[in-house]
Design an enzyme around this catalytic site. Structure first.
Site, PDB file in Angstrom:
ATOM      1  N   VAL A 198     -78.736  10.903 -13.831  1.00  0.00           N
ATOM      2  CA  VAL A 198     -77.724  10.017 -13.239  1.00  0.00           C
ATOM      3  C   VAL A 198     -76.420  10.229 -14.019  1.00  0.00           C
ATOM      4  CG1 VAL A 198     -77.097   7.628 -12.750  1.00  0.00           C
ATOM      5  CG2 VAL A 198     -79.470   8.372 -12.508  1.00  0.00           C
ATOM      6  N   LYS A 249     -82.804  14.342 -17.716  1.00  0.00           N
ATOM      7  CA  LYS A 249     -81.668  14.544 -18.630  1.00  0.00           C
ATOM      8  C   LYS A 249     -82.186  15.094 -19.961  1.00  0.00           C
ATOM      9  CE  LYS A 249     -78.062  12.788 -21.264  1.00  0.00           C
ATOM     10  NZ  LYS A 249     -78.647  12.042 -22.363  1.00  0.00           N
ATOM     11  N   ASP A 250     -83.324  14.561 -20.417  1.00  0.00           N
ATOM     12  CA  ASP A 250     -83.961  15.062 -21.644  1.00  0.00           C
ATOM     13  C   ASP A 250     -85.042  16.053 -21.217  1.00  0.00           C
ATOM     14  OD1 ASP A 250     -82.858  13.134 -23.911  1.00  0.00           O
ATOM     15  OD2 ASP A 250     -83.187  11.964 -22.108  1.00  0.00           O
ATOM     16  N   HIS A 257     -81.440   4.712 -16.926  1.00  0.00           N
ATOM     17  CA  HIS A 257     -82.682   3.955 -17.197  1.00  0.00           C
ATOM     18  C   HIS A 257     -83.127   3.193 -15.948  1.00  0.00           C
ATOM     19  CE1 HIS A 257     -80.924   3.875 -21.449  1.00  0.00           C
ATOM     20  NE2 HIS A 257     -82.094   4.438 -21.626  1.00  0.00           N
ATOM     21  N   MET A 277     -85.368   3.560 -25.234  1.00  0.00           N
ATOM     22  CA  MET A 277     -84.886   3.022 -26.517  1.00  0.00           C
ATOM     23  C   MET A 277     -83.842   1.932 -26.257  1.00  0.00           C
ATOM     24  SD  MET A 277     -84.994   6.131 -29.209  1.00  0.00           S
ATOM     25  CE  MET A 277     -83.485   6.928 -28.734  1.00  0.00           C
ATOM     26  N   HIS A 290     -78.565   1.795 -19.076  1.00  0.00           N
ATOM     27  CA  HIS A 290     -77.505   2.207 -18.148  1.00  0.00           C
ATOM     28  C   HIS A 290     -78.190   2.583 -16.839  1.00  0.00           C
ATOM     29  CE1 HIS A 290     -78.910   6.213 -19.102  1.00  0.00           C
ATOM     30  NE2 HIS A 290     -78.670   6.006 -20.390  1.00  0.00           N
ATOM     31  N   GLY A 319     -86.795  10.809 -17.776  1.00  0.00           N
ATOM     32  CA  GLY A 319     -85.585  11.376 -17.195  1.00  0.00           C
ATOM     33  C   GLY A 319     -85.486  12.872 -17.447  1.00  0.00           C
ATOM     34  N   GLN A 365     -87.731  17.127 -23.660  1.00  0.00           N
ATOM     35  CA  GLN A 365     -88.656  16.001 -23.882  1.00  0.00           C
ATOM     36  C   GLN A 365     -89.650  15.910 -22.715  1.00  0.00           C
ATOM     37  OE1 GLN A 365     -87.572  11.912 -25.327  1.00  0.00           O
ATOM     38  NE2 GLN A 365     -87.502  11.491 -23.139  1.00  0.00           N
TER      39      GLN A 365
END
Ligand code: AMP
Length: 282
Positions: A176, A149-150, A37, A30, A34, A147, A153
């Site tokens: 990260v 992180k999600d 990504h 989206m 950073h 990622g 998802q």
């Protein structure tokens, strides 16, 4: 680097790449890039000779009272970062291109969204699964990188890819973090300086959970301890603390096998998430 704003142009280009025998990797984003990504793009570049990054703030994955209108954006900077990194093409559609008038088709999963983030964001994973399905049909990747992180998802996309028979390899990229441990997120831009300690309770809680589990604590004891710790900081409001099976996302009571510890906490008005996979045998 190519920039495509129209679905038909992106599709035609991807088809020509595939005809030439090259493999395409897709990194959906989206924007407001950073290092998280960029790490996914680097991974994608290693995996395939052609790397496509999509940049689309997907309205279908935001609930009515969420931050769609305030979502941070710097498209020029993102384009420069992607070009410098060696991205082959950016797909940058506008909302009408993806959801034209009369749009009415969505992709929904039965179980995975009914846990963790899906409980407080009821339309979120329907929006994610729908837009990623579209991106798969538009970009036609061989590999797609998401990622960890999600984490929820990531599992939703893996399940959907298998269920819909997409011949696409789904790869997860590690979380990260900033030097102080805060997981990088475009939404960190909303945090005020006085929120920093509260924001760090997420990564600190994961470390605490790992230590407690290594010492044999129960799942309930870990949840209780983390809750007390986070609530001792101003500006925090816990959405969930989950100790669950990483595949099904069902809560666990006994700590055997791989375990996902995942958190969502509002810090001020900013909703932050973080997670860690823990092997209790380690
Ligand atoms: P977003 O632009 O927030 O939708 O994120 C695009 C992709 O980057 C998703 O697959 C995210 O999981 C991933 N991502 C976001 N933050 C991080 C991070 N700190 N580390 C690794 N991947 C990330």
């Amino acid at each position: 680097m190519k920039i495509f704003k129209k679905v038909a142009e992106m599709q035609a280009w991807s088809e020509s790449i595939k005809k030439s025998g090259k493999k395409i990797c897709l990194v959906p984003t989206m924007g407001y890039f950073h290092k998280g990504h960029l790490s996914l793009m680097e991974k994608g570049r290693e995996l395939c000779s052609v790397l496509v990054v999509s940049l689309f703030v997907n309205p279908a994955q935001f609930g009515e009272n969420e931050d769609l209108d305030a979502y941070p954006s710097d498209i020029e900077k993102d384009i420069t970062l992607a070009r410098d990194l060696g991205v082959s093409a950016i797909f940058l559609p506008d909302g009408n291109e993806i959801y034209p008038n009369g749009y009415q088709t969505y992709v929904e999963l039965s179980n995975l969204p009914h846990h963790m983030c899906g409980l407080s964001r009821p339309v979120h994973f329907r929006g994610v699964a729908t837009v990623v399905t579209k991106l798969f049909n538009i970009v036609k990747p061989d590999v797609a990188v998401f990622g960890l992180k999600d984490f929820q998802q990531f599992q939703v996309i893996r399940r959907m890819t298998a269920d819909l028979h997409y011949n696409i390899e789904i790869i997860g990229g590690p979380i990260v973090r900033e030097d102080d441990g805060l997981a990088m997120s475009s939404r960190n831009a909303y945090l005020l300086p006085e929120h920093r300690d509260a924001a760090l309770t997420l990564s600190n809680s994961l470390k605490m959970a790992k230590e407690m589990i290594a010492k044999g604590s129960s799942a309930d004891a870990v949840r209780k301890k983390i809750k007390e710790y986070i609530e001792s900081f101003p500006y925090t409001s816990i959405d969930y603390i989950s100790l669950c099976d990483p595949e099904t996302l069902e809560d666990v009571t006994s700590l055997k096998g791989d375990l996902l510890v995942a958190l969502a906490v509002k810090v001020g008005k900013t909703r932050l998430i973080d997670n860690m996979i823990i092997d209790p045998a380690e």
